[in-house]
Design an enzyme around this catalytic site. Structure first.
Site, PDB file in Angstrom:
ATOM      1  N   SER A  38       0.801  -1.225   0.000  1.00  0.00           N
ATOM      2  CA  SER A  38       0.000   0.000   0.000  1.00  0.00           C
ATOM      3  C   SER A  38       0.833   1.273   0.000  1.00  0.00           C
ATOM      4  CB  SER A  38      -0.938   0.011   1.205  1.00  0.00           C
ATOM      5  OG  SER A  38      -0.206   0.109   2.410  1.00  0.00           O
ATOM      6  N   LYS A  50       0.869   4.678   6.893  1.00  0.00           N
ATOM      7  CA  LYS A  50       0.342   5.497   5.795  1.00  0.00           C
ATOM      8  C   LYS A  50       1.010   6.872   5.845  1.00  0.00           C
ATOM      9  CE  LYS A  50      -2.844   2.314   4.903  1.00  0.00           C
ATOM     10  NZ  LYS A  50      -2.755   1.440   3.708  1.00  0.00           N
TER      11      LYS A  50
END
Length: 325
Positions: A103, A173
């Site tokens: 990701s 993230k």
């Protein structure tokens, strides 16, 4: 004649007495230490009267050197100290995390090990735009993901911070918005923060900054204070804030759930690199909305202050006039 003999004898005896007095005088302690010429008849200046430290052991032999402790006896102590230090470092300073997915490509690759700064949050530092952060799962974002089953060695390494803990549900993230920001995606992008477009060279090649899908790729959100909005660099392969807006935090991550900022890629060796904040987040205009909000918040206070000044001056003038009377 008798007197002469007596006198001579008396004088000789006097000399003998004086000689015995001089000969019987004991040397001072200072002399007994510094001088090496001592007579056993001098009383106390022989070897037998020297202190044990001067003559070696109690039996006159040289003192023995203390035998060093065996390495194998010291090894458990050293290991114990190392484990305690590692635990303290993991808890308060730096912790290693493994990247489990794609990701964050291409910034981070699956299998990379990153070092996360856990110290600055202890001093009240909060995440900033552009930082890559590790945070605890805020509301079951990892539902359905397999749970790893570590062996004994992996459990020990995770305990001292050399591997992530299997019990911890953590994600990594990039921070896009902080408290007070408005984050928006239209079409394929660009992504905007407070109305200002971001230039995002870190987005995975072939991806668009925004996704055109019905699951959450198009959005406009206002980030509340004490929260952050996060997105993965692999925009079309990241289940981030966009796709968790139905949770209790509306897709936001509470700042209290942030473990720390990832500052460096530590492993593998050929991937060593730091993780700086991209230049696009240095735009002064990104803070314009927050500054405007602050100005609006302070405006009533400023008006109240302006209105209070004439009243204070009027009261002081009246007091001066009254005092003159």
């Amino acid at each position: 004649m008798g007197d002469a003999a007596l006198g001579a004898r008396s004088g000789h005896e006097g000399e003998e007495y004086r000689g015995r007095s001089v000969g019987a005088a004991r040397p001072s302690a200072e002399d007994s230490v510094t001088s090496g010429e001592h007579s056993p008849a001098g009383g106390g200046d022989g070897p037998g009267d020297q202190p044990p430290t001067a003559r070696g052991g109690a039996d006159g032999s040289a003192p023995r050197a203390k035998k060093p402790r065996s390495f194998w006896k010291e090894l458990p102590i050293l290991i114990g100290i190392a484990l305690v230090l590692a635990l303290l470092i993991k808890t308060f300073l730096v912790q290693a995390f493994s990247i489990p997915s794609d990701s964050m490509q291409n910034t981070l690759q699956q299998g990379d090990r990153v070092l996360v700064d856990k110290l600055t949050p202890w001093f009240g530092s909060e995440p900033e735009r552009g930082e890559v952060v590790v945070f605890h799962d805020p509301d079951n974002w990892l539902a359905g993901e397999p749970t790893p089953q570590p062996n004994a060695l992996q459990q020990m390494l995770s305990w001292i911070g050399l591997m992530p803990s299997a019990e911890e549900k953590d994600l990594i993230k990039r921070v896009v918005g902080v408290g007070g920001d408005t984050v928006e995606c239209k079409g394929t992008g660009p992504l905007t923060v407070n109305g200002k477009a971001l230039n995002e060279p870190y987005v995975y090649p072939g991806n668009t900054p925004c996704s055109q899908d019905d699951q959450g790729g198009q959005f406009k959100v206002k980030v509340p204070e004490g929260h952050i909005w996060v997105m993965g660099d692999h925009r079309q392969n990241s289940r981030d804030s966009r796709y968790n807006r139905a949770d209790k935090n509306n897709g936001m991550v509470p700042v209290k759930e942030v473990v720390g900022r990832a500052v460096v890629i530590a492993w593998p060796v050929n991937r060593w690199d730091n993780l700086p904040v991209p230049d696009t987040y240095d735009q002064p205009a990104l803070d314009a909305a927050s500054a405007a909000g602050a100005a609006l918040t302070l405006a009533p206070q400023g008006l109240a202050l302006v209105g209070a000044v004439p009243l204070v001056l009027w009261r002081r003038r009246r007091a001066d006039v009254g005092g003159g009377r």
